[in-house]
Scaffold this motif. Structure first.
Motif, PDB file in Angstrom:
ATOM      1  N   LEU A 226      -2.417  29.080  44.943  1.00 54.45           N
ATOM      2  CA  LEU A 226      -1.396  29.827  44.849  1.00 54.45           C
ATOM      3  C   LEU A 226      -0.347  29.265  43.735  1.00 54.45           C
ATOM      4  N   GLN A 227      -0.077  28.016  44.032  1.00 50.86           N
ATOM      5  CA  GLN A 227       1.018  27.333  42.922  1.00 50.86           C
ATOM      6  C   GLN A 227       0.642  27.763  41.433  1.00 50.86           C
ATOM      7  N   MET A 228      -0.807  27.484  41.170  1.00 51.20           N
ATOM      8  CA  MET A 228      -1.232  27.680  39.977  1.00 51.20           C
ATOM      9  C   MET A 228      -1.332  29.027  39.559  1.00 51.20           C
ATOM     10  N   GLU A 229      -1.472  30.141  40.299  1.00 49.34           N
ATOM     11  CA  GLU A 229      -1.340  31.365  40.080  1.00 49.34           C
ATOM     12  C   GLU A 229       0.121  31.776  39.725  1.00 49.34           C
ATOM     13  N   THR A 230       0.958  31.301  40.617  1.00 48.13           N
ATOM     14  CA  THR A 230       2.284  31.584  40.333  1.00 48.13           C
ATOM     15  C   THR A 230       2.788  30.908  39.023  1.00 48.13           C
ATOM     16  N   ARG A 231       2.446  29.760  38.424  1.00 49.24           N
ATOM     17  CA  ARG A 231       2.665  29.422  37.277  1.00 49.24           C
ATOM     18  C   ARG A 231       2.106  30.178  36.045  1.00 49.24           C
ATOM     19  N   VAL A 232       1.002  30.821  36.277  1.00 48.31           N
ATOM     20  CA  VAL A 232       0.440  31.720  35.498  1.00 48.31           C
ATOM     21  C   VAL A 232       1.221  32.691  35.165  1.00 48.31           C
ATOM     22  N   CYS A 233       1.551  33.437  36.191  1.00 43.94           N
ATOM     23  CA  CYS A 233       2.334  34.790  36.564  1.00 43.94           C
ATOM     24  C   CYS A 233       3.526  34.473  35.789  1.00 43.94           C
ATOM     25  N   GLU A 234       4.404  33.337  35.996  1.00 42.67           N
ATOM     26  CA  GLU A 234       5.523  33.005  35.594  1.00 42.67           C
ATOM     27  C   GLU A 234       5.484  33.027  33.945  1.00 42.67           C
ATOM     28  N   THR A 235       4.328  32.054  33.499  1.00 38.52           N
ATOM     29  CA  THR A 235       4.427  32.302  32.091  1.00 38.52           C
ATOM     30  C   THR A 235       3.954  33.554  31.421  1.00 38.52           C
ATOM     31  N   MET A 236       3.315  34.439  32.113  1.00 35.31           N
ATOM     32  CA  MET A 236       3.018  35.847  31.700  1.00 35.31           C
ATOM     33  C   MET A 236       4.494  36.667  31.431  1.00 35.31           C
ATOM     34  N   VAL A 237       5.117  36.526  32.800  1.00 33.16           N
ATOM     35  CA  VAL A 237       6.361  36.998  32.688  1.00 33.16           C
ATOM     36  C   VAL A 237       7.376  36.717  31.712  1.00 33.16           C
ATOM     37  N   GLU A 238       7.335  35.615  31.534  1.00 31.61           N
ATOM     38  CA  GLU A 238       8.305  35.054  30.360  1.00 31.61           C
ATOM     39  C   GLU A 238       7.661  35.432  29.289  1.00 31.61           C
ATOM     40  N   LYS A 239       6.560  35.617  28.863  1.00 27.33           N
ATOM     41  CA  LYS A 239       6.018  35.908  27.708  1.00 27.33           C
ATOM     42  C   LYS A 239       6.283  37.668  27.466  1.00 27.33           C
ATOM     43  N   GLU A 240       6.309  38.279  28.555  1.00 20.11           N
ATOM     44  CA  GLU A 240       6.531  39.750  28.544  1.00 20.11           C
ATOM     45  C   GLU A 240       8.265  39.929  28.108  1.00 20.11           C
TER      46      GLU A 240
ATOM     47  N   LYS B  56      12.460  41.366  24.599  1.00 17.33           N
ATOM     48  CA  LYS B  56      13.786  41.107  23.782  1.00 17.33           C
ATOM     49  C   LYS B  56      13.337  41.247  22.435  1.00 17.33           C
ATOM     50  N   MET B  57      12.126  40.854  21.661  1.00 16.46           N
ATOM     51  CA  MET B  57      11.955  41.024  20.356  1.00 16.46           C
ATOM     52  C   MET B  57      11.968  42.536  20.256  1.00 16.46           C
ATOM     53  N   GLU B  58      11.336  43.447  21.018  1.00 19.31           N
ATOM     54  CA  GLU B  58      11.245  44.930  20.919  1.00 19.31           C
ATOM     55  C   GLU B  58      12.577  45.421  20.751  1.00 19.31           C
ATOM     56  N   LEU B  59      13.527  45.070  21.861  1.00 20.51           N
ATOM     57  CA  LEU B  59      14.852  45.407  21.976  1.00 20.51           C
ATOM     58  C   LEU B  59      15.567  45.087  20.663  1.00 20.51           C
ATOM     59  N   ARG B  60      15.371  43.905  20.016  1.00 20.19           N
ATOM     60  CA  ARG B  60      16.181  43.683  18.901  1.00 20.19           C
ATOM     61  C   ARG B  60      15.610  44.540  17.650  1.00 20.19           C
ATOM     62  N   SER B  61      14.477  44.845  17.672  1.00 15.31           N
ATOM     63  CA  SER B  61      13.584  45.695  16.706  1.00 15.31           C
ATOM     64  C   SER B  61      14.315  47.222  16.766  1.00 15.31           C
ATOM     65  N   LEU B  62      14.622  47.854  18.006  1.00 10.64           N
ATOM     66  CA  LEU B  62      15.184  48.937  18.306  1.00 10.64           C
ATOM     67  C   LEU B  62      16.656  49.021  17.685  1.00 10.64           C
ATOM     68  N   LYS B  63      17.305  47.718  18.257  1.00  9.86           N
ATOM     69  CA  LYS B  63      18.848  47.844  17.710  1.00  9.86           C
ATOM     70  C   LYS B  63      18.702  47.891  16.121  1.00  9.86           C
ATOM     71  N   ASN B  64      18.144  46.995  15.452  1.00  9.71           N
ATOM     72  CA  ASN B  64      18.042  47.065  14.153  1.00  9.71           C
ATOM     73  C   ASN B  64      17.966  48.229  13.415  1.00  9.71           C
ATOM     74  N   MET B  65      16.920  49.093  13.989  1.00 12.44           N
ATOM     75  CA  MET B  65      16.826  50.368  13.812  1.00 12.44           C
ATOM     76  C   MET B  65      17.737  51.275  13.835  1.00 12.44           C
ATOM     77  N   VAL B  66      18.656  51.138  14.939  1.00 14.35           N
ATOM     78  CA  VAL B  66      19.695  52.110  15.197  1.00 14.35           C
ATOM     79  C   VAL B  66      20.950  51.582  14.464  1.00 14.35           C
ATOM     80  N   ASP B  67      20.983  50.467  14.107  1.00 11.06           N
ATOM     81  CA  ASP B  67      22.214  49.955  13.386  1.00 11.06           C
ATOM     82  C   ASP B  67      22.127  50.336  12.017  1.00 11.06           C
TER      83      ASP B  67
END
Length: 121
Positions: free
Chosen positions: A91-105, A110-121
């Motif tokens: 479970l600890q290993m699965e938690t670390r994998v999930c945390e990594t995936m969430v951080e990646k998401e 954030k990158m998509e949000l920046r792109s959208l902000k740049n398009m709006v600006d």
């Protein structure tokens, strides 16, 4: 004498507390026994009488059985603990994998949000 249970008797069938005594007979000199204080020769079948050495043997036999059960239960418990520790590790290993995936998401969002902000600006 009827069967009165194993080990040291504490109460007679008549309700009296059992006492310990010492034989003064030629056949059993100095031998300890447990008996009802109300016991008499004519009613001895009803009252408790048991040799202390017999009580002790029964107590030891019963304790040996209990110790065997405790040892078996301990082994079973240890196996359960080991299984739980393995599951916790998984479970600890699965938690670390999930945390990594969430951080990646989150980074991707954030990158998509920046792109959208740049398009709006």
């Amino acid at each position: 004498m009827a069967d009165q249970g194993r080990g040291f008797p504490t109460r007679c069938r008549c309700g009296e507390a059992v006492r310990i005594g010492m034989s003064r007979t030629a056949k059993n000199p100095g031998r300890l026994f447990h008996s009802c204080p109300r016991r008499s020769e004519e009613t001895q079948w009803y009252h408790t009488f048991k040799w202390t050495d017999q009580c002790m043997v029964e107590e030891i036999e019963d304790l040996k059985l209990k110790m065997d059960n405790v040892e078996e239960d301990s082994i079973t418990f240890q196996k359960s603990v080991n299984a739980c520790e393995t599951k916790v590790g998984t479970l600890q290993m699965e938690t670390r994998v999930c945390e990594t995936m969430v951080e990646k998401e989150i980074r991707e969002c954030k990158m998509e949000l920046r792109s959208l902000k740049n398009m709006v600006d």
